[in-house]
Design a protein around this motif. Sequence first.
Motif, PDB file in Angstrom:
ATOM      1  N   HIS A  98       0.826  -1.196   0.000  1.00 20.49           N
ATOM      2  CA  HIS A  98       0.000   0.000   0.000  1.00 20.49           C
ATOM      3  C   HIS A  98       0.869   1.257   0.000  1.00 20.49           C
ATOM      4  O   HIS A  98       0.583   2.222  -0.722  1.00 20.49           O
ATOM      5  CB  HIS A  98      -0.933   0.001   1.207  1.00 20.49           C
ATOM      6  N   LYS A  99       1.938   1.252   0.792  1.00 20.93           N
ATOM      7  CA  LYS A  99       2.850   2.400   0.828  1.00 20.93           C
ATOM      8  C   LYS A  99       3.463   2.646  -0.545  1.00 20.93           C
ATOM      9  O   LYS A  99       3.564   3.791  -0.996  1.00 20.93           O
ATOM     10  CB  LYS A  99       3.965   2.178   1.853  1.00 20.93           C
ATOM     11  N   LYS A 100       3.877   1.564  -1.215  1.00 20.93           N
ATOM     12  CA  LYS A 100       4.455   1.701  -2.550  1.00 20.93           C
ATOM     13  C   LYS A 100       3.428   2.274  -3.527  1.00 20.93           C
ATOM     14  O   LYS A 100       3.740   3.156  -4.322  1.00 20.93           O
ATOM     15  CB  LYS A 100       4.957   0.353  -3.069  1.00 20.93           C
ATOM     16  N   CYS A 101       2.208   1.754  -3.463  1.00 16.95           N
ATOM     17  CA  CYS A 101       1.150   2.238  -4.354  1.00 16.95           C
ATOM     18  C   CYS A 101       0.839   3.701  -4.085  1.00 16.95           C
ATOM     19  O   CYS A 101       0.646   4.485  -5.017  1.00 16.95           O
ATOM     20  CB  CYS A 101      -0.118   1.406  -4.187  1.00 16.95           C
ATOM     21  N   LEU A 102       0.783   4.063  -2.825  1.00 16.37           N
ATOM     22  CA  LEU A 102       0.499   5.444  -2.444  1.00 16.37           C
ATOM     23  C   LEU A 102       1.590   6.375  -2.959  1.00 16.37           C
ATOM     24  O   LEU A 102       1.297   7.426  -3.528  1.00 16.37           O
ATOM     25  CB  LEU A 102       0.371   5.540  -0.921  1.00 16.37           C
ATOM     26  N   LYS A 103       2.842   5.977  -2.779  1.00 18.94           N
ATOM     27  CA  LYS A 103       3.977   6.777  -3.260  1.00 18.94           C
ATOM     28  C   LYS A 103       3.915   6.924  -4.774  1.00 18.94           C
ATOM     29  O   LYS A 103       4.104   8.024  -5.312  1.00 18.94           O
ATOM     30  CB  LYS A 103       5.296   6.109  -2.842  1.00 18.94           C
ATOM     31  N   LYS A 104       3.613   5.836  -5.464  1.00 15.31           N
ATOM     32  CA  LYS A 104       3.521   5.860  -6.925  1.00 15.31           C
ATOM     33  C   LYS A 104       2.414   6.826  -7.373  1.00 15.31           C
ATOM     34  O   LYS A 104       2.590   7.608  -8.292  1.00 15.31           O
ATOM     35  CB  LYS A 104       3.228   4.450  -7.431  1.00 15.31           C
TER      36      LYS A 104
END
Length: 135
Positions: A98-104
Amino acid sequence: DAKKWIAGMEHKPTQDFNKVLPNSTNMAQQFIMELLRVNPHKRPTVTQALKHEWMKEFARDKDYRKCPVFNISFEYEASIKTAFGVRHMMYEELHKFHKKCLKKEQDRMKRYQQAKQQKLAQQQKQQQQQQSTKL
Protein backbone atom coordinates in the motif's frame (compact mmCIF):
# COMPACT_ATOMS: atom_id res chain seq x y z
CA ASP A 1 4.36 -24.58 9.16
CA ALA A 2 1.90 -22.88 6.82
CA LYS A 3 1.56 -26.17 4.95
CA LYS A 4 0.69 -27.94 8.21
CA TRP A 5 -1.81 -25.24 9.08
CA ILE A 6 -3.55 -25.55 5.70
CA ALA A 7 -3.36 -29.36 5.77
CA GLY A 8 -5.04 -29.30 9.19
CA MET A 9 -7.99 -27.30 7.91
CA GLU A 10 -11.29 -29.14 7.77
CA HIS A 11 -12.32 -30.12 4.24
CA LYS A 12 -15.57 -28.50 3.23
CA PRO A 13 -17.62 -29.33 0.15
CA THR A 14 -17.65 -26.87 -2.71
CA GLN A 15 -20.40 -24.30 -2.48
CA ASP A 16 -23.13 -24.21 -5.12
CA PHE A 17 -21.99 -21.29 -7.24
CA ASN A 18 -25.49 -20.91 -8.69
CA LYS A 19 -26.54 -19.83 -5.19
CA VAL A 20 -23.37 -17.89 -4.32
CA LEU A 21 -23.17 -16.08 -7.69
CA PRO A 22 -26.74 -16.39 -9.02
CA ASN A 23 -26.38 -14.04 -12.00
CA SER A 24 -23.04 -15.34 -13.22
CA THR A 25 -22.28 -17.50 -16.22
CA ASN A 26 -20.98 -21.06 -16.00
CA MET A 27 -17.69 -19.86 -17.47
CA ALA A 28 -17.33 -17.19 -14.76
CA GLN A 29 -18.13 -19.74 -12.05
CA GLN A 30 -15.58 -22.17 -13.44
CA PHE A 31 -12.96 -19.38 -13.55
CA ILE A 32 -13.60 -18.45 -9.90
CA MET A 33 -13.42 -22.11 -8.83
CA GLU A 34 -10.01 -22.44 -10.51
CA LEU A 35 -8.73 -19.34 -8.71
CA LEU A 36 -9.96 -20.62 -5.34
CA ARG A 37 -8.03 -23.89 -5.43
CA VAL A 38 -6.20 -24.36 -2.13
CA ASN A 39 -3.20 -26.11 -3.68
CA PRO A 40 -1.12 -23.33 -5.28
CA HIS A 41 0.48 -25.85 -7.66
CA LYS A 42 -2.96 -26.61 -9.12
CA ARG A 43 -4.06 -22.96 -9.10
CA PRO A 44 -3.57 -21.07 -12.39
CA THR A 45 -0.77 -18.55 -12.67
CA VAL A 46 -1.63 -14.91 -13.37
CA THR A 47 -0.66 -15.41 -17.00
CA GLN A 48 -2.88 -18.48 -17.27
CA ALA A 49 -5.75 -16.71 -15.51
CA LEU A 50 -5.52 -13.71 -17.84
CA LYS A 51 -5.66 -16.04 -20.84
CA HIS A 52 -8.80 -17.77 -19.53
CA GLU A 53 -11.74 -17.56 -21.93
CA TRP A 54 -13.83 -15.56 -19.44
CA MET A 55 -11.08 -12.92 -19.04
CA LYS A 56 -10.63 -12.27 -22.77
CA GLU A 57 -12.87 -9.23 -22.78
CA PHE A 58 -11.19 -7.71 -19.70
CA ALA A 59 -7.49 -8.56 -19.92
CA ARG A 60 -5.05 -6.56 -22.01
CA ASP A 61 -1.39 -7.48 -22.37
CA LYS A 62 -0.27 -3.95 -21.51
CA ASP A 63 -2.03 -4.13 -18.12
CA TYR A 64 0.43 -6.50 -16.50
CA ARG A 65 4.04 -7.53 -16.49
CA LYS A 66 5.62 -10.87 -15.71
CA CYS A 67 7.06 -11.10 -12.20
CA PRO A 68 9.56 -13.56 -10.79
CA VAL A 69 8.17 -16.83 -9.44
CA PHE A 70 6.98 -16.44 -5.86
CA ASN A 71 8.44 -18.75 -3.23
CA ILE A 72 5.43 -20.57 -1.81
CA SER A 73 7.35 -22.99 0.38
CA PHE A 74 7.17 -20.70 3.45
CA GLU A 75 9.88 -22.84 4.99
CA TYR A 76 12.11 -19.79 5.20
CA GLU A 77 9.51 -18.10 7.43
CA ALA A 78 10.16 -19.47 10.90
CA SER A 79 7.81 -16.91 12.45
CA ILE A 80 4.72 -18.33 10.75
CA LYS A 81 3.65 -20.91 13.28
CA THR A 82 0.13 -19.75 13.98
CA ALA A 83 -2.86 -18.32 12.18
CA PHE A 84 -1.95 -14.99 13.78
CA GLY A 85 1.57 -15.26 12.32
CA VAL A 86 0.15 -15.79 8.84
CA ARG A 87 -2.28 -12.90 9.23
CA HIS A 88 0.45 -10.65 10.59
CA MET A 89 2.79 -11.48 7.70
CA MET A 90 -0.01 -10.81 5.21
CA TYR A 91 -0.81 -7.51 6.93
CA GLU A 92 2.84 -6.43 6.82
CA GLU A 93 3.16 -7.30 3.13
CA LEU A 94 -0.08 -5.53 2.24
CA HIS A 95 0.97 -2.50 4.28
CA LYS A 96 4.30 -2.29 2.42
CA PHE A 97 2.49 -2.74 -0.90
CA HIS A 98 0.00 0.00 0.00
CA LYS A 99 2.85 2.40 0.83
CA LYS A 100 4.46 1.70 -2.55
CA CYS A 101 1.15 2.24 -4.35
CA LEU A 102 0.50 5.44 -2.44
CA LYS A 103 3.98 6.78 -3.26
CA LYS A 104 3.52 5.86 -6.92
CA GLU A 105 0.16 7.65 -7.02
CA GLN A 106 1.58 10.73 -5.28
CA ASP A 107 4.44 10.86 -7.78
CA ARG A 108 1.99 10.50 -10.65
CA MET A 109 -0.19 13.30 -9.30
CA LYS A 110 2.87 15.52 -8.79
CA ARG A 111 3.92 14.98 -12.42
CA TYR A 112 0.35 15.68 -13.54
CA GLN A 113 0.21 18.94 -11.55
CA GLN A 114 3.59 20.02 -12.93
CA ALA A 115 2.48 19.29 -16.50
CA LYS A 116 -0.76 21.18 -15.87
CA GLN A 117 1.16 24.20 -14.51
CA GLN A 118 3.54 24.13 -17.48
CA LYS A 119 0.64 24.01 -19.91
CA LEU A 120 -1.06 26.91 -18.12
CA ALA A 121 2.19 28.92 -18.16
CA GLN A 122 2.56 28.27 -21.89
CA GLN A 123 -1.01 29.39 -22.53
CA GLN A 124 -0.47 32.57 -20.53
CA LYS A 125 2.76 33.26 -22.41
CA GLN A 126 0.98 32.77 -25.75
CA GLN A 127 -1.82 35.11 -24.67
CA GLN A 128 0.74 37.75 -23.63
CA GLN A 129 2.50 37.39 -26.99
CA GLN A 130 -0.79 37.73 -28.86
CA GLN A 131 -1.72 40.83 -26.86
CA SER A 132 1.68 42.40 -27.44
CA THR A 133 1.44 41.81 -31.21
CA LYS A 134 -2.02 43.45 -31.27
CA LEU A 135 -0.60 46.59 -29.68
